[in-house]
Structure formats: C-alpha cells, structure tokens
Write a protein that holds these residues in place. Sequence first.
Motif, PDB file in Angstrom:
ATOM      1  N   THR A 137       9.248 -37.340  61.573  1.00 53.68           N
ATOM      2  CA  THR A 137       8.522 -37.138  62.826  1.00 53.68           C
ATOM      3  C   THR A 137       8.826 -35.767  63.418  1.00 53.68           C
ATOM      4  O   THR A 137       7.926 -35.038  63.858  1.00 53.68           O
ATOM      5  CB  THR A 137       8.898 -38.243  63.824  1.00 53.68           C
ATOM      6  OG1 THR A 137       8.601 -39.515  63.248  1.00 53.68           O
ATOM      7  CG2 THR A 137       8.135 -38.092  65.124  1.00 53.68           C
ATOM      8  N   ARG A 138      10.095 -35.404  63.401  1.00 57.57           N
ATOM      9  CA  ARG A 138      10.480 -34.094  63.946  1.00 57.57           C
ATOM     10  C   ARG A 138       9.929 -32.962  63.106  1.00 57.57           C
ATOM     11  O   ARG A 138       9.395 -31.971  63.633  1.00 57.57           O
ATOM     12  CB  ARG A 138      12.011 -34.007  64.013  1.00 57.57           C
ATOM     13  CG  ARG A 138      12.538 -32.641  64.396  1.00 57.57           C
ATOM     14  CD  ARG A 138      14.038 -32.601  64.285  1.00 57.57           C
ATOM     15  NE  ARG A 138      14.530 -33.010  62.970  1.00 57.57           N
ATOM     16  CZ  ARG A 138      14.512 -32.227  61.895  1.00 57.57           C
ATOM     17  NH1 ARG A 138      13.998 -31.022  61.952  1.00 57.57           N
ATOM     18  NH2 ARG A 138      14.984 -32.669  60.749  1.00 57.57           N
ATOM     19  N   LEU A 139      10.039 -33.069  61.790  1.00 54.01           N
ATOM     20  CA  LEU A 139       9.619 -31.983  60.913  1.00 54.01           C
ATOM     21  C   LEU A 139       8.109 -31.741  60.967  1.00 54.01           C
ATOM     22  O   LEU A 139       7.652 -30.621  60.731  1.00 54.01           O
ATOM     23  CB  LEU A 139      10.051 -32.285  59.476  1.00 54.01           C
ATOM     24  CG  LEU A 139      11.547 -32.148  59.200  1.00 54.01           C
ATOM     25  CD1 LEU A 139      11.918 -32.835  57.897  1.00 54.01           C
ATOM     26  CD2 LEU A 139      11.967 -30.688  59.165  1.00 54.01           C
ATOM     27  N   GLY A 147       2.441 -50.644  74.126  1.00 52.29           N
ATOM     28  CA  GLY A 147       2.448 -49.633  73.074  1.00 52.29           C
ATOM     29  C   GLY A 147       2.693 -50.193  71.693  1.00 52.29           C
ATOM     30  O   GLY A 147       2.645 -49.452  70.703  1.00 52.29           O
ATOM     31  N   THR A 148       2.964 -51.498  71.603  1.00 47.17           N
ATOM     32  CA  THR A 148       3.170 -52.106  70.287  1.00 47.17           C
ATOM     33  C   THR A 148       1.912 -52.010  69.434  1.00 47.17           C
ATOM     34  O   THR A 148       1.985 -51.839  68.213  1.00 47.17           O
ATOM     35  CB  THR A 148       3.571 -53.578  70.456  1.00 47.17           C
ATOM     36  OG1 THR A 148       4.749 -53.651  71.268  1.00 47.17           O
ATOM     37  CG2 THR A 148       3.853 -54.228  69.114  1.00 47.17           C
ATOM     38  N   LEU A 149       0.759 -52.096  70.081  1.00 45.03           N
ATOM     39  CA  LEU A 149      -0.510 -52.001  69.360  1.00 45.03           C
ATOM     40  C   LEU A 149      -1.017 -50.561  69.377  1.00 45.03           C
ATOM     41  O   LEU A 149      -0.904 -49.875  70.394  1.00 45.03           O
ATOM     42  CB  LEU A 149      -1.556 -52.914  69.999  1.00 45.03           C
ATOM     43  CG  LEU A 149      -1.283 -54.418  69.927  1.00 45.03           C
ATOM     44  CD1 LEU A 149      -2.361 -55.170  70.684  1.00 45.03           C
ATOM     45  CD2 LEU A 149      -1.211 -54.885  68.482  1.00 45.03           C
ATOM     46  N   PRO A 150      -1.589 -50.106  68.277  1.00 47.39           N
ATOM     47  CA  PRO A 150      -2.192 -48.773  68.259  1.00 47.39           C
ATOM     48  C   PRO A 150      -3.528 -48.788  68.992  1.00 47.39           C
ATOM     49  O   PRO A 150      -4.024 -49.867  69.366  1.00 47.39           O
ATOM     50  CB  PRO A 150      -2.377 -48.507  66.764  1.00 47.39           C
ATOM     51  CG  PRO A 150      -2.592 -49.862  66.174  1.00 47.39           C
ATOM     52  CD  PRO A 150      -1.723 -50.796  66.977  1.00 47.39           C
ATOM     53  N   GLU A 162       4.357 -40.924  64.748  1.00 47.61           N
ATOM     54  CA  GLU A 162       5.145 -41.251  65.934  1.00 47.61           C
ATOM     55  C   GLU A 162       4.998 -42.733  66.282  1.00 47.61           C
ATOM     56  O   GLU A 162       5.967 -43.379  66.695  1.00 47.61           O
ATOM     57  CB  GLU A 162       4.708 -40.384  67.115  1.00 47.61           C
ATOM     58  CG  GLU A 162       5.329 -40.743  68.447  1.00 47.61           C
ATOM     59  CD  GLU A 162       6.847 -40.575  68.498  1.00 47.61           C
ATOM     60  OE1 GLU A 162       7.453 -40.980  69.507  1.00 47.61           O
ATOM     61  OE2 GLU A 162       7.436 -40.048  67.527  1.00 47.61           O
ATOM     62  N   TRP A 163       3.792 -43.287  66.098  1.00 45.29           N
ATOM     63  CA  TRP A 163       3.606 -44.709  66.378  1.00 45.29           C
ATOM     64  C   TRP A 163       4.465 -45.555  65.443  1.00 45.29           C
ATOM     65  O   TRP A 163       5.096 -46.526  65.864  1.00 45.29           O
ATOM     66  CB  TRP A 163       2.133 -45.094  66.222  1.00 45.29           C
ATOM     67  CG  TRP A 163       1.874 -46.528  66.561  1.00 45.29           C
ATOM     68  CD1 TRP A 163       1.660 -47.060  67.800  1.00 45.29           C
ATOM     69  CD2 TRP A 163       1.858 -47.626  65.638  1.00 45.29           C
ATOM     70  NE1 TRP A 163       1.498 -48.427  67.712  1.00 45.29           N
ATOM     71  CE2 TRP A 163       1.612 -48.802  66.390  1.00 45.29           C
ATOM     72  CE3 TRP A 163       2.007 -47.746  64.262  1.00 45.29           C
ATOM     73  CZ2 TRP A 163       1.530 -50.060  65.810  1.00 45.29           C
ATOM     74  CZ3 TRP A 163       1.932 -49.007  63.680  1.00 45.29           C
ATOM     75  CH2 TRP A 163       1.685 -50.146  64.445  1.00 45.29           C
ATOM     76  N   ILE A 164       4.522 -45.198  64.161  1.00 44.84           N
ATOM     77  CA  ILE A 164       5.372 -45.915  63.202  1.00 44.84           C
ATOM     78  C   ILE A 164       6.833 -45.808  63.618  1.00 44.84           C
ATOM     79  O   ILE A 164       7.600 -46.781  63.532  1.00 44.84           O
ATOM     80  CB  ILE A 164       5.152 -45.353  61.781  1.00 44.84           C
ATOM     81  CG1 ILE A 164       3.755 -45.721  61.272  1.00 44.84           C
ATOM     82  CG2 ILE A 164       6.221 -45.873  60.822  1.00 44.84           C
ATOM     83  CD1 ILE A 164       3.381 -45.032  59.979  1.00 44.84           C
TER      84      ILE A 164
END
Length: 358
Positions: A42-44, A59-62, A101-103
Amino acid sequence: MPFDPPAPLPAATRHAQARAVATWLLFVAGLVWIMVAIGGATRLTGSGLSIMEWAPLSGTLPPLSEAEWQRLYDLYRTIPQYALVNQGFGLEGFKEIFWLEWIHRFWGRLIGLAYAAGLAWFWLRGRIPPGSKPRLLGLLALGGLQGAIGWYMVASGFEADRTAVSPYRLVIHLGLALAIFAALVWTALGLLRPAGTAPAAARPVRRMLLVAAWALVGALLAGGFVAGIRAGLSFNTFPLMDGQLVPDGYWLLSPAWTNLTSNVAAVQFNHRLLATLTLLCAAGAVWAALRRLPAGGARGAVLGFGAAVALQYTLGVVTLLHVVPVSLGTLHQAVAVLVLGTALVALHALRPAAPPSP
C-alpha cells in the motif's frame, strides 16, 4: 453445606487447552504478518490516502454504485496527493489505488474479528490457561489502538503540501504492528513451552542473540523511516554510497537529531549500519551455538535465525540495487517479520532452566 472448589483439570487436558489457545494466537500472528506485507505494498504504490473516511462499520463494504465511486473520487481530488502526483489519472486510476487500501483495511478488520471471536470462544468455555486473561485482553486493546493509530497516520497525508503520510506516524504504526506480532508469538510460545530448558552453557549464545535482536529492532524502525521519506530511491549502490562509506551530507540538517529521521543520506546509512550489525551479531550467535549447544531444537532455532537474517540482508541489497520495485519492497518488508519471528523462537528456546527447588 461447605462449597467444594472444582477439581483441578488433568495435566493432559490443561496441555491440550494451552496448545489450542497457542494455535489460535499463531494463526492471528500469521494474519498480522500478511497485514504488514499488504501495508508495505500500500505504501509503495501510494494507495494509502485513497480512502479519506474513517468508517469502521460502513467501510467494510466497498462502493456499490457508480455514484458512490464518483463521490469518493471527488473527495480524493481535494488532497495534495491528487494535485501533485495523480492529477488526471481518472476514475479508473483511482479504483486501482482504492482497492489496495480497501484490502488493507478489510484485512485489519478480519484480524480484529479473528482475535475477538477466538478470545470470546475460549473465554466462555473456560479454556483460557490460568494467568493468561490479562495478557489476552491487553492484546485486544492493542489491536484497537492500532486501528486508531492507522487512521491517525493516514490523516497526516491530507495536510497541505503533503503527498504521503508523516514518517513519524508511519514508524509508530509499523512499530506497533511488529509489537503486536511479537506479543502474539511470544505468548503462544509460552503456552506451548511454559518452562525454560536451556543449560548454563547456552548463556553466551543467548546474550549474543539478545544483542542481535535489539539491533534487529533498531534496523526495523530505521527501515520505517527509510520507507517514510523514500530514502531507498537514492544511493542505489552497495556497499558504498556515492563512492563513500559515510555519505556527504550526513549532518546536513539542523537541529542535528532531525538527520536521524528526515535526512535521506543519514536515514539510509543508519539502516544499512544497523542491518549490518544485526548480520554480524547473528553470525556470532550462530558460531556460539555451533560451539556450545548440542544438536536439537535450540541450536536449530539459532541457525534458523541466522539464515533468516542472511536472507533479509541479501534481499535488502537486491531491493536497493533495483531502486525498490513494489514486488521486492513488499517482500523485503514481509521477510523482516519472518526475521523477527525467528528471533523470538530462538530467544524462547534459550530461556534458562529454573534452578532446582531447595
């Protein structure tokens, strides 16, 4: 009628319960390991700022509609990262960084669920070993704190003129993740092997191993600052940095202490130095183990730690020489957790035996 306390459980039953709790803790530690690797990716990829809302439940759901995707994309376009880095990459480009980021956040929720559900299951059935409840509750609290610190870190990336999160908050977030992983592993090992068994001859090995472990902790935290200021994108030669052992500009910033966290040359040099110190101390521990320990689990644990350090050191050099591609950078962060795990296993295996009762 006097109250009769419950009869103590047979030793075999107590051991079986302890093994079950330890297995659950190691499973959660494995989830944390994967979480650290996802965090590195995520950072990279610069994905961490793509979700600008702190919504632990919803926020659990996309996003489930194009309107919701557009709303989140419009929100993202208000921060400096979009204007200075990703301007014009469109909704499809936004979706690419959003999903990672969601993952990352979903995996954090999964860890919390796996830990809380497991704790409740063992607790309600009376299967938690005596004396373990306070530590297990403390780990639950640390997990909740980690979620809050994660948002505290992400929020720093929304400030004016920032295109990434604060390196200080990044190191706090990474450091706490590693501390949680270490606590899970150490607690599990304590349940599997409550008593130390190492002979007195193992003390020099353990001392050398402790020095290597503390050097490793320093290298891990220094690596967090390398990641935070992207120091790995400069000085992509090894072992020298621009033809010198100590690069020019090491003390470039003022006050002097800021060089340790904000100066690219100093931060990368410190990470190299601590990694090399870890490698040398690990080699010393391996040499001492081969001389002083008989063949068996303790010696094998020390040799495993030495092999993990050598692998990580080699991977770090390769990652640096290739200017930190996402694949190698993510693998380097994941293997760092492996090295920490092997250090804990070796230290636990070398706990001294209790002195005989008088």
